[in-house]
Design a protein around this motif. Sequence first.
Motif, PDB file in Angstrom:
ATOM      1  N   VAL A  56      11.462   3.452   2.005  1.00  0.00           N
ATOM      2  CA  VAL A  56      10.123   3.061   2.429  1.00  0.00           C
ATOM      3  C   VAL A  56      10.139   2.494   3.838  1.00  0.00           C
ATOM      4  N   ASN A  57      11.125   1.699   4.164  1.00  0.00           N
ATOM      5  CA  ASN A  57      11.182   1.115   5.505  1.00  0.00           C
ATOM      6  C   ASN A  57      11.327   2.193   6.569  1.00  0.00           C
ATOM      7  N   LYS A  58      12.065   3.252   6.259  1.00  0.00           N
ATOM      8  CA  LYS A  58      12.199   4.368   7.197  1.00  0.00           C
ATOM      9  C   LYS A  58      10.849   5.053   7.390  1.00  0.00           C
ATOM     10  N   ILE A  59      10.099   5.188   6.303  1.00  0.00           N
ATOM     11  CA  ILE A  59       8.788   5.842   6.385  1.00  0.00           C
ATOM     12  C   ILE A  59       7.800   4.972   7.154  1.00  0.00           C
ATOM     13  N   ILE A  60       7.836   3.666   6.927  1.00  0.00           N
ATOM     14  CA  ILE A  60       6.981   2.747   7.675  1.00  0.00           C
ATOM     15  C   ILE A  60       7.240   2.879   9.173  1.00  0.00           C
ATOM     16  N   LYS A  61       8.505   2.993   9.539  1.00  0.00           N
ATOM     17  CA  LYS A  61       8.858   3.194  10.948  1.00  0.00           C
ATOM     18  C   LYS A  61       8.372   4.556  11.436  1.00  0.00           C
ATOM     19  N   ASN A  97       0.827  -1.208   0.000  1.00  0.00           N
ATOM     20  CA  ASN A  97       0.000   0.000   0.000  1.00  0.00           C
ATOM     21  C   ASN A  97       0.859   1.255   0.000  1.00  0.00           C
ATOM     22  N   ILE A  98       1.878   1.267   0.827  1.00  0.00           N
ATOM     23  CA  ILE A  98       2.722   2.455   0.937  1.00  0.00           C
ATOM     24  C   ILE A  98       3.591   2.627  -0.305  1.00  0.00           C
ATOM     25  N   GLU A  99       3.966   1.523  -0.922  1.00  0.00           N
ATOM     26  CA  GLU A  99       4.794   1.587  -2.131  1.00  0.00           C
ATOM     27  C   GLU A  99       3.980   1.878  -3.385  1.00  0.00           C
ATOM     28  N   PHE A 100       2.653   1.842  -3.295  1.00  0.00           N
ATOM     29  CA  PHE A 100       1.818   1.993  -4.488  1.00  0.00           C
ATOM     30  C   PHE A 100       2.057   3.345  -5.159  1.00  0.00           C
ATOM     31  N   LEU A 158       4.280   1.948  11.759  1.00  0.00           N
ATOM     32  CA  LEU A 158       3.793   0.667  11.237  1.00  0.00           C
ATOM     33  C   LEU A 158       4.892  -0.390  11.137  1.00  0.00           C
ATOM     34  N   GLU A 159       6.017  -0.138  11.750  1.00  0.00           N
ATOM     35  CA  GLU A 159       7.088  -1.137  11.749  1.00  0.00           C
ATOM     36  C   GLU A 159       6.589  -2.408  12.453  1.00  0.00           C
ATOM     37  N   LEU A 200       4.074  10.298   1.998  1.00  0.00           N
ATOM     38  CA  LEU A 200       5.477  10.610   2.277  1.00  0.00           C
ATOM     39  C   LEU A 200       6.417   9.838   1.361  1.00  0.00           C
ATOM     40  N   ALA A 201       6.075   8.587   1.063  1.00  0.00           N
ATOM     41  CA  ALA A 201       6.931   7.756   0.211  1.00  0.00           C
ATOM     42  C   ALA A 201       7.015   8.291  -1.207  1.00  0.00           C
ATOM     43  N   ASN A 202       6.004   9.037  -1.619  1.00  0.00           N
ATOM     44  CA  ASN A 202       5.987   9.576  -2.978  1.00  0.00           C
ATOM     45  C   ASN A 202       6.551  10.992  -3.047  1.00  0.00           C
ATOM     46  N   ASN A 203       7.348  11.350  -2.054  1.00  0.00           N
ATOM     47  CA  ASN A 203       8.031  12.651  -2.049  1.00  0.00           C
ATOM     48  C   ASN A 203       7.060  13.810  -2.246  1.00  0.00           C
TER      49      ASN A 203
END
Length: 246
Positions: A100-105, A88-91, A109-110, A134-137
Amino acid sequence: MLKIENISKVYTDSVGYKIHLLENITLEVPKKGCSTILAPKGSGKTSLLRIIANLEKETSATIEKTSKKIAYIPSKPSSFPWMNVQSNIEFGLENSKSDVNKIIKLVGLEGYEDHFPHNKSEGFRFRIALGRALANNTDAIVIDEPFNNLNSLTRQEIYLLVRKIIIETDVTIILGTANITEAIFLSDKMFLMKKKPGEIIDEISIDLPTDRQINLLESEKFIKYRNLIEETFKNKLGRLLYNFSV
């Protein structure tokens, strides 16, 4: 960051009457931080937020934007139930997935990367929507009252999360709400908006610590801001507040 002059929105109802939903809305949103549009229910703030996010067309306006990408989180945050949190976050991600892993944290949601959102709370889904933006800048995130159905504890956790995002990123947040307490706690700048038609009647800079804790809600300075906002609406409109929550 964003400058709007004289936004108006007129539509025709089912029987042919013209409704002036927004009238000469003028505001300037600074870069970074949270700017909030505090308005009663039925004032047209959702239309205003959608216009800012390029999802709805105004009748007339002058709009200047230095931001390249604006994300929109509706009152019921969206997520794809058939995708896990990570997907979902990478979509729609156009750039590297390395952050992405930094954003998940960052959005809390880590450890939930493989979970699916279909049976999760609205607070959980809001974290996903925020992470995707956030992941999409994204330069700016427009948020339209997504906290209404959260219990008080979850709502406070999300308030702290939003302030954390403001501190740790360069994103600009534009929030629409009818909740006075929420608006004060989250805001660096507030725009007060009336209804029928929707129009900005005042703006207030909120001078509170950047890093805010929940006990701030009971502070003398916080209560003074709430009283100021209530008095401003009363003085400008000549009547008591209506369709607000506190």
